[in-house]
Design an enzyme around this catalytic site. Sequence first.
Site, short mmCIF file in Angstrom:
data_model
loop_
_atom_site.label_atom_id
_atom_site.label_comp_id
_atom_site.label_asym_id
_atom_site.label_seq_id
_atom_site.Cartn_x
_atom_site.Cartn_y
_atom_site.Cartn_z
N CYS A 43 0.51 -1.37 0.48
CA CYS A 43 0.18 -0.12 -0.43
C CYS A 43 1.27 1.25 0.04
O CYS A 43 0.69 1.96 -0.87
CB CYS A 43 -0.66 -0.08 1.06
SG CYS A 43 -1.76 1.37 1.60
N CYS A 48 -1.71 1.61 -3.54
CA CYS A 48 -2.47 2.89 -3.09
C CYS A 48 -1.20 3.87 -2.27
O CYS A 48 -2.22 5.20 -4.04
CB CYS A 48 -3.68 2.40 -2.35
SG CYS A 48 -3.78 0.68 -1.23
N LYS A 51 0.64 5.57 -5.96
CA LYS A 51 -0.09 5.31 -7.50
C LYS A 51 -1.92 6.31 -7.23
O LYS A 51 -1.44 7.26 -8.13
CB LYS A 51 -1.57 4.20 -7.11
CG LYS A 51 -2.69 3.73 -8.37
CD LYS A 51 -3.77 4.63 -8.03
CE LYS A 51 -4.72 4.32 -6.54
NZ LYS A 51 -4.94 3.22 -6.23
N TYR A 180 -8.99 -2.89 -10.95
CA TYR A 180 -8.66 -2.22 -9.78
C TYR A 180 -7.40 -1.40 -10.79
O TYR A 180 -7.32 -0.40 -11.47
CB TYR A 180 -8.12 -2.29 -8.97
CG TYR A 180 -8.88 -2.09 -7.82
CD1 TYR A 180 -10.01 -1.56 -7.27
CD2 TYR A 180 -10.11 -3.35 -7.36
CE1 TYR A 180 -10.72 -1.32 -6.84
CE2 TYR A 180 -11.41 -3.72 -6.26
CZ TYR A 180 -11.45 -2.73 -6.43
OH TYR A 180 -12.84 -2.18 -5.24
N GLU A 184 -6.91 2.12 -13.44
CA GLU A 184 -6.50 2.92 -13.07
C GLU A 184 -4.38 3.60 -13.56
O GLU A 184 -4.58 4.76 -13.71
CB GLU A 184 -5.87 3.02 -11.08
CG GLU A 184 -7.24 2.59 -10.69
CD GLU A 184 -6.93 2.43 -8.85
OE1 GLU A 184 -7.77 2.77 -8.46
OE2 GLU A 184 -6.03 1.76 -8.58
N HIS A 438 -26.08 22.14 -1.49
CA HIS A 438 -26.13 23.00 -2.85
C HIS A 438 -25.30 23.94 -2.49
O HIS A 438 -25.00 25.68 -2.01
CB HIS A 438 -27.82 23.94 -3.17
CG HIS A 438 -28.00 24.10 -3.94
ND1 HIS A 438 -27.80 23.40 -6.16
CD2 HIS A 438 -27.45 25.25 -4.95
CE1 HIS A 438 -27.83 24.23 -7.09
NE2 HIS A 438 -27.48 25.41 -6.41
N GLU A 443 -25.51 16.43 -3.76
CA GLU A 443 -26.74 17.03 -3.09
C GLU A 443 -27.96 15.92 -4.48
O GLU A 443 -28.59 15.52 -3.79
CB GLU A 443 -26.89 18.20 -3.94
CG GLU A 443 -27.53 18.65 -4.91
CD GLU A 443 -27.24 20.30 -5.21
OE1 GLU A 443 -28.60 20.84 -4.93
OE2 GLU A 443 -25.99 20.96 -5.81
P1 NDP Z 1 -8.23 -7.46 -9.92
O1 NDP Z 1 -8.42 -8.92 -9.61
O2 NDP Z 1 -8.90 -6.83 -10.00
O3 NDP Z 1 -7.93 -7.66 -11.49
C1 NDP Z 1 -7.62 -9.09 -12.89
C2 NDP Z 1 -7.52 -8.59 -13.55
O4 NDP Z 1 -7.25 -9.70 -14.61
C3 NDP Z 1 -9.44 -9.18 -14.18
O5 NDP Z 1 -9.63 -7.73 -15.01
C4 NDP Z 1 -8.43 -10.11 -14.51
O6 NDP Z 1 -10.04 -10.02 -15.44
C5 NDP Z 1 -7.63 -10.54 -15.17
N1 NDP Z 1 -7.00 -11.56 -15.44
C6 NDP Z 1 -6.97 -12.26 -14.52
N2 NDP Z 1 -6.89 -13.40 -14.80
C7 NDP Z 1 -6.28 -13.24 -16.05
C8 NDP Z 1 -5.85 -14.64 -16.70
N3 NDP Z 1 -4.79 -15.32 -17.12
N4 NDP Z 1 -5.84 -14.03 -18.30
C9 NDP Z 1 -6.48 -12.32 -18.08
N5 NDP Z 1 -6.76 -11.68 -17.73
C10 NDP Z 1 -6.77 -12.11 -16.31
O7 NDP Z 1 -6.97 -7.44 -9.54
P2 NDP Z 1 -5.39 -6.37 -9.35
O8 NDP Z 1 -4.43 -7.27 -10.63
O9 NDP Z 1 -6.23 -4.86 -10.58
O10 NDP Z 1 -6.04 -5.92 -8.44
C11 NDP Z 1 -5.57 -6.72 -7.38
C12 NDP Z 1 -6.23 -6.19 -6.38
O11 NDP Z 1 -5.13 -5.17 -5.04
C13 NDP Z 1 -7.64 -5.93 -6.47
O12 NDP Z 1 -8.81 -7.46 -6.39
C14 NDP Z 1 -7.88 -4.57 -5.11
O13 NDP Z 1 -8.59 -5.80 -4.54
C15 NDP Z 1 -6.81 -4.30 -4.57
N6 NDP Z 1 -6.74 -3.13 -5.36
C16 NDP Z 1 -7.47 -2.40 -4.60
C17 NDP Z 1 -7.32 -0.62 -5.79
C18 NDP Z 1 -8.15 -0.06 -5.12
O14 NDP Z 1 -8.87 0.10 -4.01
N7 NDP Z 1 -8.32 1.34 -5.52
C19 NDP Z 1 -6.51 -0.52 -6.35
C20 NDP Z 1 -5.61 -1.53 -6.58
C21 NDP Z 1 -5.94 -2.86 -6.75
P3 NDP Z 1 -12.17 -11.34 -15.14
O15 NDP Z 1 -12.36 -9.71 -14.37
O16 NDP Z 1 -12.09 -11.54 -16.08
O17 NDP Z 1 -11.39 -12.82 -13.83
#
Ligand code: NDP
Length: 461
Positions: A43, A48, A51, A180, A184, A438, A443
């Site tokens: 983080c 976080c 980022k 995410y 982002e 407002h 709102e």
């Molecule tokens: P996510 O789980 O959000 O996203 C992973 C992405 O990769 C999904 O779109 C998934 O597709 C895709 N994917 C997974 N495996 C494959 C594959 N073999 N081939 C192709 N596509 C694939 O993970 P992130 O890595 O983005 O983030 C990890 C975690 O970190 C998040 O779950 C979140 O909890 C946390 N995080 C939170 C943030 C915030 O609060 N703002 C910011 C960044 C991270 P599909 O959806 O189809 O499964």
Amino acid sequence: MSSYDYDLFVIGGGSGGVRGARVAASLGKKVAIAEEYRYGGTCVIRGCVPKKLFVYASQFHEHFEDAAGFGWTVGESSFDWKKLVAAKDAEIARLEGLYKKGLAGANAEILETRAELVDAHTVRLVKTGQTVTAKTIMIATGGRPNPHVALPGHELCISSNEAFHLEELPKSIVIAGGGYIAVEFANIFHGLGVETTLIYRGAEILSRFDEDLRRGLHEAMVAKGIRILCHDTLQQVSKGEDGLVLETLNNGALQADVVMLALGRDPNTEGLGLEAAGVAVDERGAIIVDDYSRTNVENIYALGDVTNRVQLTPVAIHEAMCFIETEYKNNPTRPDYELIPTAVFSQPEIGTVGLSEEEAGKRYGELEVYRAQFRPLKATLSGRPERMIMKLIVDAASRKVVGAHILGHDAGEMAQLLGITLKAGCTKDDFDRTMALHPTAAEELVTMYAPSYRIRDGQRV
Ligand code: NDP
């Protein structure tokens, strides 16, 4: 007197580990914490916090453009990537210092080494080879980017870890994933002037969010100039004459200076000595825990991203506080995962709490959906073609608001406050009798008097 060296040994100095160690130490427990990389964990060091600093940096280009609508003439502007990285690094170093200061102030022993389990009560400090014992052990080693080794050429790609320290800002980037991190970073790089393509296997980005917002964000990103390729995956990455060459399943060959994989994160359990200690993991290598974050070994707990629960910093911290109650205050406390507000720091931002329309439709017989889509006030003079979406999902029977979703500026800030109202069980009538403030965008949340449509038995009516 205890026969162990420590009452508590924490492996991993991220959000969860540091909180557990610091609070346990402040209760007078003899605590040591070991971290192999940097205190603050994902983080603070490469997640976080940096980022969000990058998100701010990437927004100035639009701010400069918008200024013209308000009478300003902004001179030539330019961006220096190295300056941003250096400023970010200085802030991260400051925060890391604060984490350590907090631990030291509570009298926790801070160890800068990798630590591995030898048995259920013994830990080996890798730097010195020394072993120490503890009555209770907490594993909070977090996660790391999935390297996607099945992809030929994956070693040529970067993950979010490297994105924070690129030597140069690339001219072009392809980001794989639709979660995410992918979304982002696509907005960050685009905002900094990088030609950006997002490639995602599914029908629409951000699969776990409300569909309306997913579509709205997708359209807004495309309108800004981000290329989004859905229903597609990378097949191969190789070195070309001019950067990297990518083979895709459905869009032919692409070229980019940098390819970033954001395909989820794996729990950090490799080589941790879990087998030696008898700690069970699931098929993804995540540590299996009960409702109280206890592993199958009675004196070993695990929390945060190393367990397969909700991967969010505040959740890991909450799990650590529940551990303290359970272990040291004789008050067994289960972490509460209901109604976690969350934001995607995309541009526009998503802020959300509770059920999406689709999920709510499966759980409730009848829903009222209140939806507003409008141009925010600032966009009138700036001329930016920006639309906000706000949605309240209401259970028609109880009148409870079961989901709130926002796409637009400050959505994350609003979602935090909406989290309180949903947690308190507020009904739509509570929203209705709240005075509007407002002129704000928020709102709209208290002035949507009639439902936009209803969902009955999962079908829109
Ligand atoms: P996510 O789980 O959000 O996203 C992973 C992405 O990769 C999904 O779109 C998934 O597709 C895709 N994917 C997974 N495996 C494959 C594959 N073999 N081939 C192709 N596509 C694939 O993970 P992130 O890595 O983005 O983030 C990890 C975690 O970190 C998040 O779950 C979140 O909890 C946390 N995080 C939170 C943030 C915030 O609060 N703002 C910011 C960044 C991270 P599909 O959806 O189809 O499964």
